[in-house]
Design a protein around this motif. Sequence first.
Motif: not given
Length: 309
Positions: A124-152
Motif C-alpha cells: 500500500x506504500x507509494x514511497x516503497x514503490x518509488x524506492x523499488x523502481x520496478x513498476x508504478x503503484x498503479x500497476x501493482x495488480x498486473x505486476x502480481x499477475x506477471x509474477x505468478x506467471x513467471x513463478x509457474x
Amino acid sequence: MPIRLGLGLPQMRQYDIGRDIPAVAAAAEETGYDSLWVFERVIFPEPATQGLYGIPGLPWPDQYRNVAEPTVSLSLAAAVTGRARLGTSVLIAPLHIPFQLARTLATLDAASGGRVVAGLGTGWALDEYAAAGVAPFERRGAVLDETLDVFRAVWGPDPVAYEGELTTIAPSVVGPKPARPIPVLLPANSTKAARRVVDRADGWLPVAMGARKLAGEWRRLQDLAAERGRERPLQVSVRANARYRAKPLDGDDRKPFHGSVDQIVEDLAAHVAPGLDDFHIDLQTTTRDAEELMDVAAAVYEGARAAGI
C-alpha cells in the motif's frame, strides 16, 4: 486434531538479526511450532507521502523503522531448522523483479528441503514503490499477475521461456528448481483479489481481525470457489498480529490477540473453525528482546496445546 501453529521471526530493530533470528527459529521448532514467518517493509519515509495503509494522517508505527529483509531472514532460519515450514506473510511482490524473486524462492526451497510457503501481496506504500523502481503503484495488480506467471514458468520444466510486460526469458535452463511445488498464498481483501485467490493461488492468507469476521470472509471465499468451479481445496494460513502484555487487558473493546498469554490463547481458540486450522502468530512487536520473545512464544504454544487447540 491440533491446529498447525506458526511463529513470526524477529526482524525489528530491537533484535540482533544475525543472532536472534536463528536462536528464535531453532527454539520455536524445538517447542513444536510448525512454521516460521517473515514480513516485508522496505523503507521508513520521513515524512511519508501517505499515512499507514494509505489512511491520511495515520502515522507509520515506529517498529517499521528497521525491518530485516525477509528472504535473508528465512535463510538464517532455514540453516538451523529441519522441519518447520518457512513462510512469507507477506512479500510485496511488485517491489521485486519477478524472475529474481522466482529464483530466490526456488533456491531457498531447494536448500531447505521443500519448506517454503510463498505468501504474496501488493502492499500500500507509494514511497516503497518509488524506492523499488520496478513498476508504478498503479500497476501493482498486473505486476502480481506477471509474477505468478513467471513463478509457474521458472519453477516448471526446462527449457523455461516467457514473455511479459516486465520479463522476457529466452528458452533457457533455469535452476535450481524447488524441491516440490511451492504453495502460493494470497490475501483476498477485494473482489478482484478474491477471484485471484480462487483462480490462481494455492490458498488464502487472511489476517485475524475477529472470529466472526474471519469466518464470514472464509464462507464467502468458499462460495466463490464453488461458483468458479475450483476443484482443489484452498489452503489457509491465518496471520495473528499479537500485542503481548504481561498482565491481562480489561474492557470489552480489547482487540483480538492483544493482552496476556491466556488472552492470546483464548482468542486463538475463538478463531479456529473448519478449514481455519493453520495460524501463525507474530509476537515480536511488543517483546523487548529475543529471550522474552522465546519465553512468550513457548507459553502461547503450551497454553494452546493445553487448551486442546
